[in-house]
Design an enzyme around this catalytic site. Structure first.
Site, PDB file in Angstrom:
ATOM      1  N   THR A 304       0.837  -1.197   0.000  1.00 34.48           N
ATOM      2  CA  THR A 304       0.000   0.000   0.000  1.00 34.48           C
ATOM      3  C   THR A 304       0.875   1.251   0.000  1.00 34.48           C
ATOM      4  O   THR A 304       2.093   1.169  -0.191  1.00 34.48           O
ATOM      5  CB  THR A 304      -1.025  -0.081   1.168  1.00 34.48           C
ATOM      6  OG1 THR A 304      -1.870   1.052   1.095  1.00 34.48           O
ATOM      7  CG2 THR A 304      -0.364  -0.122   2.535  1.00 34.48           C
ATOM      8  N   LYS A 308       3.292   1.493  -3.962  1.00 39.61           N
ATOM      9  CA  LYS A 308       2.622   0.787  -5.061  1.00 39.61           C
ATOM     10  C   LYS A 308       3.384   0.906  -6.394  1.00 39.61           C
ATOM     11  O   LYS A 308       3.251   0.031  -7.245  1.00 39.61           O
ATOM     12  CB  LYS A 308       1.190   1.304  -5.218  1.00 39.61           C
ATOM     13  CG  LYS A 308       0.278   0.840  -4.072  1.00 39.61           C
ATOM     14  CD  LYS A 308      -1.164   1.186  -4.329  1.00 39.61           C
ATOM     15  CE  LYS A 308      -2.035   0.640  -3.208  1.00 39.61           C
ATOM     16  NZ  LYS A 308      -3.450   0.858  -3.401  1.00 39.61           N
ATOM     17  N   ASN A 333      -0.519  -3.660  -6.106  1.00 44.55           N
ATOM     18  CA  ASN A 333      -0.796  -3.749  -4.665  1.00 44.55           C
ATOM     19  C   ASN A 333      -0.540  -5.151  -4.130  1.00 44.55           C
ATOM     20  O   ASN A 333      -0.862  -5.438  -2.974  1.00 44.55           O
ATOM     21  CB  ASN A 333      -2.235  -3.302  -4.343  1.00 44.55           C
ATOM     22  CG  ASN A 333      -3.259  -4.311  -4.823  1.00 44.55           C
ATOM     23  OD1 ASN A 333      -2.965  -5.147  -5.683  1.00 44.55           O
ATOM     24  ND2 ASN A 333      -4.454  -4.246  -4.274  1.00 44.55           N
ATOM     25  N   GLY A 374     -10.640  12.902  -7.654  1.00 38.12           N
ATOM     26  CA  GLY A 374      -9.325  12.555  -7.136  1.00 38.12           C
ATOM     27  C   GLY A 374      -8.409  12.169  -8.282  1.00 38.12           C
ATOM     28  O   GLY A 374      -8.884  11.811  -9.379  1.00 38.12           O
ATOM     29  N   ALA A 375      -7.110  12.284  -8.026  1.00 37.41           N
ATOM     30  CA  ALA A 375      -6.148  11.917  -9.076  1.00 37.41           C
ATOM     31  C   ALA A 375      -4.951  11.194  -8.474  1.00 37.41           C
ATOM     32  O   ALA A 375      -3.850  11.226  -9.011  1.00 37.41           O
ATOM     33  CB  ALA A 375      -5.701  13.177  -9.827  1.00 37.41           C
ATOM     34  N   THR A 399      -5.979  19.487  -7.080  1.00 34.07           N
ATOM     35  CA  THR A 399      -4.813  19.965  -7.832  1.00 34.07           C
ATOM     36  C   THR A 399      -5.071  19.649  -9.305  1.00 34.07           C
ATOM     37  O   THR A 399      -4.922  18.500  -9.742  1.00 34.07           O
ATOM     38  CB  THR A 399      -3.532  19.256  -7.329  1.00 34.07           C
ATOM     39  OG1 THR A 399      -3.511  19.320  -5.913  1.00 34.07           O
ATOM     40  CG2 THR A 399      -2.276  19.871  -7.910  1.00 34.07           C
ATOM     41  N   TYR A 461     -13.580   3.535   2.972  1.00 34.04           N
ATOM     42  CA  TYR A 461     -14.312   2.433   3.627  1.00 34.04           C
ATOM     43  C   TYR A 461     -14.399   2.605   5.143  1.00 34.04           C
ATOM     44  O   TYR A 461     -14.975   1.772   5.834  1.00 34.04           O
ATOM     45  CB  TYR A 461     -13.671   1.070   3.295  1.00 34.04           C
ATOM     46  CG  TYR A 461     -12.192   1.017   3.582  1.00 34.04           C
ATOM     47  CD1 TYR A 461     -11.715   0.802   4.858  1.00 34.04           C
ATOM     48  CD2 TYR A 461     -11.277   1.191   2.553  1.00 34.04           C
ATOM     49  CE1 TYR A 461     -10.370   0.766   5.125  1.00 34.04           C
ATOM     50  CE2 TYR A 461      -9.916   1.156   2.801  1.00 34.04           C
ATOM     51  CZ  TYR A 461      -9.469   0.953   4.086  1.00 34.04           C
ATOM     52  OH  TYR A 461      -8.130   0.929   4.338  1.00 34.04           O
ATOM     53  N   GLY A 482     -17.067   1.802  -0.002  1.00 38.74           N
ATOM     54  CA  GLY A 482     -15.673   1.397  -0.216  1.00 38.74           C
ATOM     55  C   GLY A 482     -15.381   0.019   0.360  1.00 38.74           C
ATOM     56  O   GLY A 482     -14.433  -0.649  -0.062  1.00 38.74           O
TER      57      GLY A 482
HETATM   58  P1  NAP Z   1      -3.519   9.464  -2.715  1.00 39.00           P
HETATM   59  O1  NAP Z   1      -2.761   8.867  -3.823  1.00 39.00           O
HETATM   60  O2  NAP Z   1      -2.789  10.145  -1.613  1.00 39.00           O
HETATM   61  O3  NAP Z   1      -4.572  10.524  -3.338  1.00 39.00           O
HETATM   62  C1  NAP Z   1      -5.378  11.298  -2.509  1.00 39.00           C
HETATM   63  C2  NAP Z   1      -6.366  12.090  -3.360  1.00 39.00           C
HETATM   64  O4  NAP Z   1      -7.252  12.757  -2.452  1.00 39.00           O
HETATM   65  C3  NAP Z   1      -5.732  13.158  -4.212  1.00 39.00           C
HETATM   66  O5  NAP Z   1      -6.445  13.282  -5.396  1.00 39.00           O
HETATM   67  C4  NAP Z   1      -5.881  14.414  -3.337  1.00 39.00           C
HETATM   68  O6  NAP Z   1      -5.930  15.619  -4.083  1.00 39.00           O
HETATM   69  C5  NAP Z   1      -7.237  14.159  -2.733  1.00 39.00           C
HETATM   70  N1  NAP Z   1      -7.433  14.907  -1.497  1.00 39.00           N
HETATM   71  C6  NAP Z   1      -6.836  14.675  -0.309  1.00 39.00           C
HETATM   72  N2  NAP Z   1      -7.272  15.557   0.615  1.00 39.00           N
HETATM   73  C7  NAP Z   1      -8.168  16.348  -0.015  1.00 39.00           C
HETATM   74  C8  NAP Z   1      -8.976  17.448   0.399  1.00 39.00           C
HETATM   75  N3  NAP Z   1      -8.946  17.874   1.655  1.00 39.00           N
HETATM   76  N4  NAP Z   1      -9.798  18.009  -0.503  1.00 39.00           N
HETATM   77  C9  NAP Z   1      -9.849  17.575  -1.772  1.00 39.00           C
HETATM   78  N5  NAP Z   1      -9.109  16.544  -2.235  1.00 39.00           N
HETATM   79  C10 NAP Z   1      -8.279  15.934  -1.365  1.00 39.00           C
HETATM   80  O7  NAP Z   1      -4.441   8.387  -1.998  1.00 39.00           O
HETATM   81  P2  NAP Z   1      -5.108   7.076  -2.679  1.00 39.00           P
HETATM   82  O8  NAP Z   1      -4.205   5.921  -2.540  1.00 39.00           O
HETATM   83  O9  NAP Z   1      -5.607   7.433  -4.011  1.00 39.00           O
HETATM   84  O10 NAP Z   1      -6.314   6.809  -1.648  1.00 39.00           O
HETATM   85  C11 NAP Z   1      -7.435   7.686  -1.617  1.00 39.00           C
HETATM   86  C12 NAP Z   1      -8.518   7.096  -0.737  1.00 39.00           C
HETATM   87  O11 NAP Z   1      -8.988   5.880  -1.291  1.00 39.00           O
HETATM   88  C13 NAP Z   1      -8.017   6.661   0.650  1.00 39.00           C
HETATM   89  O12 NAP Z   1      -8.117   7.746   1.543  1.00 39.00           O
HETATM   90  C14 NAP Z   1      -8.915   5.516   1.050  1.00 39.00           C
HETATM   91  O13 NAP Z   1      -9.972   5.965   1.862  1.00 39.00           O
HETATM   92  C15 NAP Z   1      -9.449   5.029  -0.270  1.00 39.00           C
HETATM   93  N6  NAP Z   1      -8.986   3.650  -0.554  1.00 39.00           N
HETATM   94  C16 NAP Z   1      -9.926   2.681  -0.636  1.00 39.00           C
HETATM   95  C17 NAP Z   1      -9.544   1.379  -0.905  1.00 39.00           C
HETATM   96  C18 NAP Z   1     -10.589   0.319  -0.956  1.00 39.00           C
HETATM   97  O14 NAP Z   1     -10.254  -0.843  -1.157  1.00 39.00           O
HETATM   98  N7  NAP Z   1     -11.849   0.668  -0.792  1.00 39.00           N
HETATM   99  C19 NAP Z   1      -8.212   1.060  -1.122  1.00 39.00           C
HETATM  100  C20 NAP Z   1      -7.279   2.077  -1.031  1.00 39.00           C
HETATM  101  C21 NAP Z   1      -7.677   3.369  -0.738  1.00 39.00           C
HETATM  102  P3  NAP Z   1      -4.582  16.386  -4.495  1.00 39.00           P
HETATM  103  O15 NAP Z   1      -4.065  15.701  -5.715  1.00 39.00           O
HETATM  104  O16 NAP Z   1      -5.037  17.764  -4.732  1.00 39.00           O
HETATM  105  O17 NAP Z   1      -3.652  16.266  -3.316  1.00 39.00           O
END
Ligand code: NAP
Length: 518
Positions: A304, A308, A333, A374-375, A399, A461, A482
């Site tokens: 994680t 990754k 992953n 999200g990105a 962003t 989740y 999630g």
């Molecule tokens: P990541 O790579 O750090 O990306 C985080 C994303 O969230 C970025 O797009 C970021 O925007 C945005 N963000 C963070 N804080 C924000 C805010 N206050 N306002 C607006 N946008 C915000 O994280 P990731 O690995 O993609 O994970 C994201 C989420 O997915 C996790 O928090 C988790 O809850 C969920 N997840 C779920 C599973 C599942 O199996 N269900 C697995 C993994 C993760 P910027 O680009 O502007 O920073």
């Protein structure tokens, strides 16, 4: 045989006896009376405590009496004279073990007193211990030899803080190369795995606390967690090792879920929390360390944040196997050690997410309009999966530059979060961390863009029903939690680990129970 030892760390007799009762009920195998914690420490008080411990445990549990020096982690700065008197009295009272610091034992006066007392009985064994709370010893093997040469009948105990997971290998190597009675493990969060696999590698004891607030060293797990999450009773020398690599890792749900499913199919497998801080170099070092220590028995990992992409690069560097989905997404992953040093990487996030959408009734995504918010890493997996299935995707991100880059890669549209209120789509997926515990009153999605009949999927989740999902439900949308994605991706990983399907009902139950505790 490794003895599961619970330290009794109380500042008065009544609390100490209450802890002894709890430790006995929790099936501790040895009690360590940490007498240095007692406020009114005296020889008489220690004798009284030893006798009471025997009564409570019906003489079934061996006792270690310790009066740790302040320099080596003791709770009070008791003078050596009193510490020696306590240990000599414990020997006379028939304690099975006394623990004394090797440092203090090199003082010939201290040594003489303990040697004389120990020579009067065959019942008590001496544990000679060394602790370093700042990091690994300069030369742990040399220190081990010095202890053994100083008092050959002693059980050497060498414990240091692992500042990084890669620091654990000094301890694991020494444990693997020695077979006499010895206690070797690491403190700190990165060292937790050494406390758990101490049993697989035959350490004489491993320690577990009764509760987090009675832990006597950093990284000590509770006996409940060690037994019920980490399957302590089932660990043996043949146990195969798995785990989740990431940073942070404290609240990972992987250990609870995978270990419960391993137990369900009676697999001799154990899933560990592997805190791997740093970037590519530290990741490569960790895997290389395992590649040349196959006897440790590590077989595969979940991977994680933030590794990754590191895992994918590692497998590429080794010319290993990369599943096409991971290749397209540019992140994996799941990492597997195969035969003949062949390593492989998979991405189960993407399949897990698409399966969740399909299960909600949207089987054909061709030309379906979708907003991905999200990105980051999860958005990437979703965008790759949705575009491959023919969906018409727009990426919205705080962003905008990152949304632009991702959109260019997968040939879709992009916009800033402020444009979300104008979006009109069939499927909306939140891939940001907004709304995740503890900020459960937040959502990135304005109410105006939630329309009846829309499918809204929040990849967050924890909690299972986020504010976004509550709002979506109220607006007449269909919702996906999630949790569904989490279960699907974990189930696919479990299949890669075991070639068997897990009990997903069990997964769901464990997840729900664990999330209520977090
Ligand atoms: P990541 O790579 O750090 O990306 C985080 C994303 O969230 C970025 O797009 C970021 O925007 C945005 N963000 C963070 N804080 C924000 C805010 N206050 N306002 C607006 N946008 C915000 O994280 P990731 O690995 O993609 O994970 C994201 C989420 O997915 C996790 O928090 C988790 O809850 C969920 N997840 C779920 C599973 C599942 O199996 N269900 C697995 C993994 C993760 P910027 O680009 O502007 O920073």
């Amino acid at each position: 045989m490794t003895r599961l030892t619970v330290p009794i760390a109380a500042d008065n007799f009544e609390s100490a006896t209450a802890q002894i009762k709890s430790a006995y009920e929790a099936e501790a195998e040895v009690l360590e009376l940490r007498t240095d914690y007692l406020k009114d420490l005296s020889v008489e008080l220690v004798i009284k405590l030893i006798n009471e411990a025997r009564n409570i445990c019906k003489k079934k549990l061996p006792i270690i009496v310790t009066c740790r020096s302040r320099q080596q982690g003791g709770s009070n700065a008791w003078p050596d004279k009193l510490r020696i008197e306590v240990l000599v009295a414990a020997i006379k009272a028939g304690a099975e073990y006394i623990d004394f610091e090797y440092d203090s034992f090199t003082n010939l006066d201290n040594q003489e007193k303990l040697r004389v007392a120990l020579s009067s009985t065959a019942k008590t064994r001496l544990i000679l211990s060394a602790h370093d709370f700042d990091g690994p010893f300069d030369d742990i093997a040399k220190l081990y030899r010095h202890i053994v040469n100083t008092y050959s009948a002693a059980i050497p105990k060498l414990v240091y803080k692992a500042d990084h997971i890669n620091d654990c290998f000094y301890a694991l190597d020494l444990l693997s190369r020695t077979s006499d009675d010895r206690i070797i493990f690491c403190m700190g969060e990165a060292g937790i795995i050494t406390r758990i696999i101490a049993k697989k590698l035959g350490s004489y004891v491993t320690f577990a606390s009764l509760a987090d607030d009675t832990a006597t060293a950093p990284g000590q797990l509770t006996i409940d967690v060690l037994k019920n999450v980490y399957r302590y009773d089932d660990i043996d020398k043949d146990t195969e090792l798995y785990g989740v690599i990431g940073s942070p890792i404290t609240h990972s749900l992987g250990p609870a879920v995978h270990n419960a499913c391993f137990a369900k199919i009676k697999a001799n497998k154990l899933y560990l929390p592997i805190l791997l801080e740093g970037g590519k170099k530290e990741f490569d070092d960790f895997i290389n360390n395992l590649m040349c220590r196959k006897a440790l028995g590590f077989k595969a990992f979940s991977v994680t944040i933030p590794h990754k992409q590191n895992v994918l690069n590692y497998v590429r560097m080794r010319d290993g196997k990369i599943d096409p989905v991971a290749d397209i997404i540019g992140a994996a992953n799941t990492f597997i050690f195969g035969p003949d040093d062949r390593v492989s990487a998979y991405n189960t996030d993407c399949g897990g997410a698409l399966e969740a959408i399909e299960s909600a009734g949207t089987k054909n995504l061709n030309n379906v309009t979708a907003a991905v918010i999200g990105a980051g890493g999860v958005a990437r997996a979703l965008v790759a999966g949705l575009t491959a299935a023919g969906a018409n995707v727009t990426i919205y991100n705080r962003t905008v530059k990152k949304a632009h880059r991702l959109a260019d890669e997968f040939n879709c549209q992009y916009a800033g979060l402020d444009q979300l209120q104008n979006c009109d789509v069939k499927l909306l997926v939140n891939c940001t961390s907004v709304g995740m515990y503890p900020d459960i009153d937040a959502t990135a999605v304005p109410l105006t863009c939630l329309k009846s009949g829309m499918l809204v999927f929040d990849t967050v989740y924890n909690p299972a029903e986020t504010l976004l999902l509550k709002n979506a439900k109220a607006a007449g949308c269909k919702i996906i939690s999630g949790l569904e994605m989490f279960i699907n991706q974990a189930a696919e990983q479990f299949n890669l680990f075991t070639k068997q399907d897990p009990d997903t009902k069990l997964m769901r139950r464990i997840l729900t129970e664990t999330l209520q505790i977090l």
